[in-house]
Design an enzyme around this catalytic site. Sequence first.
Site, PDB file in Angstrom:
ATOM      1  N   LYS A 192      63.447  13.872  41.921  1.00  0.00           N
ATOM      2  CA  LYS A 192      63.996  12.725  41.210  1.00  0.00           C
ATOM      3  C   LYS A 192      63.263  11.441  41.582  1.00  0.00           C
ATOM      4  O   LYS A 192      63.103  11.135  42.767  1.00  0.00           O
ATOM      5  CB  LYS A 192      65.483  12.600  41.590  1.00  0.00           C
ATOM      6  CG  LYS A 192      66.164  11.363  41.073  1.00  0.00           C
ATOM      7  CD  LYS A 192      66.434  11.462  39.596  1.00  0.00           C
ATOM      8  CE  LYS A 192      66.904  10.135  39.046  1.00  0.00           C
ATOM      9  NZ  LYS A 192      68.147  10.221  38.312  1.00  0.00           N
TER      10      LYS A 192
ATOM     11  N   LEU B  47      74.399   2.697  34.519  1.00  0.00           N
ATOM     12  CA  LEU B  47      72.968   2.409  34.371  1.00  0.00           C
ATOM     13  C   LEU B  47      72.234   3.655  33.929  1.00  0.00           C
ATOM     14  O   LEU B  47      72.530   4.724  34.460  1.00  0.00           O
ATOM     15  CB  LEU B  47      72.400   1.884  35.697  1.00  0.00           C
ATOM     16  CG  LEU B  47      72.878   0.473  36.047  1.00  0.00           C
ATOM     17  CD1 LEU B  47      72.484   0.111  37.468  1.00  0.00           C
ATOM     18  CD2 LEU B  47      72.318  -0.566  35.059  1.00  0.00           C
TER      19      LEU B  47
ATOM     20  N   HIS C  61      64.541   8.256  36.520  1.00  0.00           N
ATOM     21  CA  HIS C  61      65.454   7.179  36.149  1.00  0.00           C
ATOM     22  C   HIS C  61      64.560   6.114  35.527  1.00  0.00           C
ATOM     23  O   HIS C  61      63.858   5.389  36.232  1.00  0.00           O
ATOM     24  CB  HIS C  61      66.209   6.629  37.365  1.00  0.00           C
ATOM     25  CG  HIS C  61      67.177   5.554  36.971  1.00  0.00           C
ATOM     26  ND1 HIS C  61      68.538   5.736  37.000  1.00  0.00           N
ATOM     27  CD2 HIS C  61      66.973   4.301  36.484  1.00  0.00           C
ATOM     28  CE1 HIS C  61      69.126   4.637  36.540  1.00  0.00           C
ATOM     29  NE2 HIS C  61      68.207   3.752  36.240  1.00  0.00           N
TER      30      HIS C  61
ATOM     31  N   ASP D  66      75.311  12.739  33.515  1.00  0.00           N
ATOM     32  CA  ASP D  66      75.270  11.611  34.446  1.00  0.00           C
ATOM     33  C   ASP D  66      76.683  11.228  34.868  1.00  0.00           C
ATOM     34  O   ASP D  66      76.959  10.062  35.149  1.00  0.00           O
ATOM     35  CB  ASP D  66      74.534  10.410  33.840  1.00  0.00           C
ATOM     36  CG  ASP D  66      74.160   9.373  34.883  1.00  0.00           C
ATOM     37  OD1 ASP D  66      74.176   9.692  36.083  1.00  0.00           O
ATOM     38  OD2 ASP D  66      73.873   8.224  34.493  1.00  0.00           O
TER      39      ASP D  66
ATOM     40  N   HIS E 273      76.147  13.860  39.237  1.00  0.00           N
ATOM     41  CA  HIS E 273      76.379  13.330  40.586  1.00  0.00           C
ATOM     42  C   HIS E 273      77.638  13.970  41.149  1.00  0.00           C
ATOM     43  O   HIS E 273      78.725  13.791  40.580  1.00  0.00           O
ATOM     44  CB  HIS E 273      76.571  11.809  40.542  1.00  0.00           C
ATOM     45  CG  HIS E 273      75.365  11.084  40.055  1.00  0.00           C
ATOM     46  ND1 HIS E 273      74.384  10.601  40.885  1.00  0.00           N
ATOM     47  CD2 HIS E 273      74.956  10.771  38.794  1.00  0.00           C
ATOM     48  CE1 HIS E 273      73.426  10.015  40.167  1.00  0.00           C
ATOM     49  NE2 HIS E 273      73.759  10.118  38.894  1.00  0.00           N
ATOM     50  N   LEU E 274      77.490  14.701  42.253  1.00  0.00           N
ATOM     51  CA  LEU E 274      78.675  15.337  42.858  1.00  0.00           C
ATOM     52  C   LEU E 274      79.113  14.664  44.155  1.00  0.00           C
ATOM     53  O   LEU E 274      80.151  15.015  44.704  1.00  0.00           O
ATOM     54  CB  LEU E 274      78.404  16.830  43.125  1.00  0.00           C
ATOM     55  CG  LEU E 274      78.409  17.737  41.898  1.00  0.00           C
ATOM     56  CD1 LEU E 274      78.180  19.194  42.324  1.00  0.00           C
ATOM     57  CD2 LEU E 274      79.710  17.632  41.105  1.00  0.00           C
ATOM     58  N   ARG E 275      78.287  13.721  44.668  1.00  0.00           N
ATOM     59  CA  ARG E 275      78.627  13.022  45.915  1.00  0.00           C
ATOM     60  C   ARG E 275      78.790  14.012  47.076  1.00  0.00           C
ATOM     61  O   ARG E 275      78.257  15.107  47.045  1.00  0.00           O
ATOM     62  CB  ARG E 275      79.904  12.169  45.753  1.00  0.00           C
ATOM     63  CG  ARG E 275      79.965  11.304  44.503  1.00  0.00           C
ATOM     64  CD  ARG E 275      78.826  10.337  44.374  1.00  0.00           C
ATOM     65  NE  ARG E 275      79.069   9.357  43.323  1.00  0.00           N
ATOM     66  CZ  ARG E 275      78.114   8.720  42.662  1.00  0.00           C
ATOM     67  NH1 ARG E 275      76.840   8.955  42.914  1.00  0.00           N
ATOM     68  NH2 ARG E 275      78.412   7.834  41.743  1.00  0.00           N
TER      69      ARG E 275
ATOM     70  N   HIS F 119      72.131  16.783  34.545  1.00  0.00           N
ATOM     71  CA  HIS F 119      72.090  15.555  35.380  1.00  0.00           C
ATOM     72  C   HIS F 119      73.522  15.254  35.822  1.00  0.00           C
ATOM     73  O   HIS F 119      74.332  14.800  35.025  1.00  0.00           O
ATOM     74  CB  HIS F 119      71.521  14.375  34.587  1.00  0.00           C
ATOM     75  CG  HIS F 119      71.458  13.089  35.372  1.00  0.00           C
ATOM     76  ND1 HIS F 119      70.329  12.308  35.427  1.00  0.00           N
ATOM     77  CD2 HIS F 119      72.376  12.434  36.119  1.00  0.00           C
ATOM     78  CE1 HIS F 119      70.549  11.249  36.174  1.00  0.00           C
ATOM     79  NE2 HIS F 119      71.798  11.290  36.610  1.00  0.00           N
TER      80      HIS F 119
ATOM     81  N   ASN G 193      71.117  11.235  45.219  1.00  0.00           N
ATOM     82  CA  ASN G 193      71.285   9.855  45.720  1.00  0.00           C
ATOM     83  C   ASN G 193      72.534   9.702  46.584  1.00  0.00           C
ATOM     84  O   ASN G 193      73.391   8.874  46.343  1.00  0.00           O
ATOM     85  CB  ASN G 193      71.286   8.843  44.565  1.00  0.00           C
ATOM     86  CG  ASN G 193      72.449   9.017  43.606  1.00  0.00           C
ATOM     87  OD1 ASN G 193      72.957  10.129  43.418  1.00  0.00           O
ATOM     88  ND2 ASN G 193      72.883   7.928  42.983  1.00  0.00           N
TER      89      ASN G 193
ATOM     90  N   HIS H  23      68.960  10.339  31.034  1.00  0.00           N
ATOM     91  CA  HIS H  23      69.968   9.460  30.421  1.00  0.00           C
ATOM     92  C   HIS H  23      69.342   8.387  29.536  1.00  0.00           C
ATOM     93  O   HIS H  23      69.475   7.190  29.775  1.00  0.00           O
ATOM     94  CB  HIS H  23      70.911   8.839  31.458  1.00  0.00           C
ATOM     95  CG  HIS H  23      70.278   8.367  32.742  1.00  0.00           C
ATOM     96  ND1 HIS H  23      69.186   7.547  32.786  1.00  0.00           N
ATOM     97  CD2 HIS H  23      70.608   8.608  34.030  1.00  0.00           C
ATOM     98  CE1 HIS H  23      68.879   7.304  34.048  1.00  0.00           C
ATOM     99  NE2 HIS H  23      69.726   7.938  34.812  1.00  0.00           N
TER     100      HIS H  23
HETATM  101  C1  NCD Z   1      74.656   6.623  39.112  1.00  0.00           C
HETATM  102  C2  NCD Z   1      75.483   6.733  40.391  1.00  0.00           C
HETATM  103  O1  NCD Z   1      76.579   6.181  40.447  1.00  0.00           O
HETATM  104  O2  NCD Z   1      75.037   7.421  41.324  1.00  0.00           O
HETATM  105  N1  NCD Z   1      75.179   5.544  38.331  1.00  0.00           N
HETATM  106  C3  NCD Z   1      75.012   5.358  37.012  1.00  0.00           C
HETATM  107  O3  NCD Z   1      75.423   4.317  36.500  1.00  0.00           O
HETATM  108  N2  NCD Z   1      74.446   6.273  36.244  1.00  0.00           N
HETATM  109  C4  NCD Z   1      73.229   6.435  39.455  1.00  0.00           C
HETATM  110  C5  NCD Z   1      72.315   6.672  38.300  1.00  0.00           C
HETATM  111  O4  NCD Z   1      72.135   7.797  37.840  1.00  0.00           O
HETATM  112  O5  NCD Z   1      71.730   5.700  37.828  1.00  0.00           O
HETATM  113 ZN    ZN Z   2      72.601   9.550  37.331  1.00  0.00          ZN
END
Ligand code: NCD
Ligand code: ZN
Length: 349
Positions: free
Chosen positions: A98, A218, A135, A246, A16-18, A14, A42, A173
């Site tokens: 997701k 979160l 999530h 995450d 996030h690479l943006r 899991h 996302n 998570h």
């Molecule tokens: C994540 C994000 O910033 O994209 N933030 C987080 O607090 N984990 C989104 C997510 O996975 O809930």
């Molecule tokens: Zn996440």
Amino acid sequence: MTTRLTLPRPDDWHLHLRDGAMLAGIAPESARHFARAIIMPNLVPPVVTGREAQAYRDRILAVTGAGFTPLMTLYLTEATDPADVVAAHRDGIITAVKLYPAGATTNSASGVRDFDRVRGVLDAMAEAGIPLLCHGEVTDPEIDIFDREAVFIDRVLDPIRRRTPELRVVMEHITTLDAVAYVRSQPERLGATITTHHLVINRNHILVGGIRPHYYCLPVAKRETHRLALVEAATSGDARFFLGTDSAPHADDAKESACGCAGCFTATNTMSVLAQVFDQAGALDRLDGFVSRNGAAFYGLPVNEDTLTLEKTDSRVTYPARIETGAGPVTVFDPGFPLYWQVAQDARS
Ligand code: NCD
Ligand code: ZN
């Protein structure tokens, strides 16, 4: 004295690479240590079609090179086309889908409000063996933020699993004793990821002695009893629990704000922190299960053939306090205790 531990190269289930300058700045932090990662969809706008996932994968690979494998996901909306999901999976473009309840977290406005409207997609996924990554928080304003995960299990997750028992599901998570117990109560087709930071912090870390925005994510960290349950689950050797960091970068000015974004950025020092947590729990022999084996088994993928070596030294390990990116500086997660484990051998170097 130096102690060494060699593992199959780990994966992050899991991440996030943006995109754009942020992607360019932070992706190397994950690719340095991890072989594969499940990439969260996302973005703004979210990754909702197979074609978009393929284009995003190409943008990631342009930064990391082929030594890192991004496993792509689609963002489930009420308009998702089951045929597109099945085709993208069949063609090897996506690994999972997701589910964000609408409004649950960063960039989740397009998420699902009415779960009945995604039944067709969930049925098609169950038939094709495509995992649903949840999530797990309800968004009902009446529900206290610290209860949102437990309520999600009762109101959303368990009903989905009863209605579609063939669907493979990952609770992402997880932050509570309740989630650990739910996973353990289900013999099949359910796994859970645990983040690095939820193994280390509880809600006091966020709120005592001043508000610490870099610990806000979160689902929000819960009380200490829950953290202890997560450490127990992660270090237990139970293959249903595996690492999903995450790691979620936000530029510092977006975190250190009157309305700070949720997300902890742990990619840089995750392996050091995890080695320390498992060492402290007397479970170093189970670290490879948590970071290198259990997730691969859940997804039916081979364990990585190359390795990563960690070493424990007598002197404190240092790491950058922040990563400078073209989208601004990103503060690296501070575990709040000195680290003595580090990655010794970088197979990418
Ligand atoms: C994540 C994000 O910033 O994209 N933030 C987080 O607090 N984990 C989104 C997510 O996975 O809930
Ligand atoms: Zn996440």
